[in-house]
Design a protein around this motif. Structure first.
Motif, short mmCIF file in Angstrom:
data_model
loop_
_atom_site.label_atom_id
_atom_site.label_comp_id
_atom_site.label_asym_id
_atom_site.label_seq_id
_atom_site.Cartn_x
_atom_site.Cartn_y
_atom_site.Cartn_z
N UNK A 158 0.82 -1.20 0.00
CA UNK A 158 0.00 0.00 0.00
C UNK A 158 0.86 1.25 0.00
N UNK A 159 0.24 2.38 0.30
CA UNK A 159 0.95 3.66 0.30
C UNK A 159 1.85 3.75 1.54
N UNK A 160 3.10 4.17 1.33
CA UNK A 160 4.06 4.30 2.42
C UNK A 160 4.78 5.64 2.30
N UNK A 161 5.19 6.17 3.44
CA UNK A 161 5.97 7.42 3.43
C UNK A 161 6.71 7.54 4.75
N UNK A 162 7.76 8.36 4.72
CA UNK A 162 8.51 8.64 5.94
C UNK A 162 7.92 9.88 6.60
N UNK A 163 7.94 9.88 7.92
CA UNK A 163 7.52 11.06 8.67
C UNK A 163 8.63 12.11 8.65
N UNK A 164 9.86 11.65 8.86
CA UNK A 164 11.05 12.49 8.79
C UNK A 164 12.18 11.66 8.19
N UNK A 165 13.09 12.29 7.47
CA UNK A 165 14.24 11.58 6.92
C UNK A 165 15.36 12.59 6.68
N UNK A 166 16.60 12.17 7.00
CA UNK A 166 17.74 13.08 6.84
C UNK A 166 19.03 12.28 6.81
N UNK A 167 20.08 12.90 6.26
CA UNK A 167 21.40 12.29 6.31
C UNK A 167 21.92 12.35 7.75
N UNK A 168 22.65 11.32 8.16
CA UNK A 168 23.27 11.30 9.48
C UNK A 168 24.67 11.89 9.36
N UNK A 169 24.92 12.98 10.06
CA UNK A 169 26.21 13.67 10.03
C UNK A 169 26.64 13.99 8.60
N UNK A 170 25.66 14.38 7.78
CA UNK A 170 25.89 14.79 6.39
C UNK A 170 26.50 13.68 5.52
N UNK A 171 26.38 12.44 5.96
CA UNK A 171 26.90 11.31 5.18
C UNK A 171 25.75 10.72 4.35
N UNK A 172 25.80 10.81 3.02
CA UNK A 172 24.70 10.32 2.19
C UNK A 172 24.56 8.80 2.16
N UNK A 173 25.50 8.09 2.79
CA UNK A 173 25.35 6.64 2.94
C UNK A 173 24.51 6.28 4.17
N UNK A 174 24.49 7.19 5.15
CA UNK A 174 23.80 6.93 6.41
C UNK A 174 22.56 7.81 6.52
N UNK A 175 21.43 7.15 6.78
CA UNK A 175 20.15 7.84 6.80
C UNK A 175 19.46 7.62 8.14
N UNK A 176 18.90 8.68 8.68
CA UNK A 176 18.00 8.57 9.82
C UNK A 176 16.58 8.75 9.32
N UNK A 177 15.69 7.81 9.63
CA UNK A 177 14.34 7.89 9.09
C UNK A 177 13.31 7.51 10.15
#
Length: 234
Positions: A158-177
């Motif tokens: 079904x439909x999915x989305x993140x409430x919040x999402x951002x890079x961790x310590x500006x590293x584009x390999x690491x994501x906080x979601x």
């Protein structure tokens, strides 16, 4: 204690289902059939039977585990594979179950309990319990990926989305979601949908619970304060 709560704490069913059983006349207290909703019992003295079987309430247990990688997120595995149940076998004498599932490859917080009523409420779609994940990707994510996560899209579930999402310590390999969903594997599937190979998924927050001072592979019982906060979320 209300009779329906007594029945629920004995692990027979939920409080609502207990009310149905009481109304159906299959519950007795001290050998007298009770059909009155809201009837109260003394757990230390009264003899309660459901369909002729004597029941006794269990002590409710709430065990938080920081699951390691390659452990099944279940209480035990018939084929002998490693599971979280192996880690918490000495946590309590009661049999406890995971509130939800974490895939074998993922790590992080998972709650075990014998409180079926609370587990059911936590998993209700309307509750939308807050979960925060630390995700590591094989290749760099870009700002457009983050925007798509916030906008949402349709998967098989079904439909999915993140409430919040951002890079961790500006590293584009690491994501906080942050997501509000109880669907298994959804975080990994969301990133795979955008063409990313996921290296790690770690659940670091579950509702009001965090893994602070809880090392990987360890467990602890919830405090009264944590349990009250968890109940308030439902």
């Amino acid at each position: 204690m209300r009779l329906n709560r007594y029945i629920a704490q004995a692990g027979v069913c939920s409080r609502r289902e207990a009310d149905v059983m009481i109304g159906a006349g299959v519950v007795s207290v001290n050998n007298k059939v009770i059909t009155t909703l809201g009837f109260k019992v003394d757990p230390t003295k009264d003899l309660v039977r459901v369909e002729g079987d004597t029941i006794r309430p269990e002590t409710m247990r709430y065990v938080l585990v920081n699951k390691p990688k390659n452990f099944l997120g279940i209480e035990n595995d018939p084929s002998g594979r490693r599971s979280v149940g192996d880690l918490i076998k000495n946590a309590c004498k009661e049999r406890i179950y995971p509130v939800d599932r974490i895939e074998k490859e993922s790590t992080g917080l998972i709650l075990f309990t014998n409180d079926g009523e609370l587990a059911k409420r936590l998993n209700h779609p309307k509750v939308g319990l807050r979960e925060l994940y630390h995700i590591t990707l094989a290749k760099k994510a870009n700002p457009e990926d983050l925007e798509k996560m916030l906008e949402g899209f349709v998967l098989d579930e079904g439909f999915v989305k993140a409430k919040e999402v951002a890079f961790v310590k500006n590293d584009p390999h690491d994501i906080g979601m942050e997501i509000h969903s109880n669907r298994s594997r959804i975080v990994r599937r969301m990133w795979e949908h955008l063409g990313h190979k996921v290296i790690k998924v770690d659940r670091v927050v579950y509702g009001p619970l965090t893994k602070k001072d809880l090392p990987r592979g360890h467990w602890r019982h919830l405090t009264k304060e944590e349990l009250n906060m968890l109940r308030m979320t439902t």
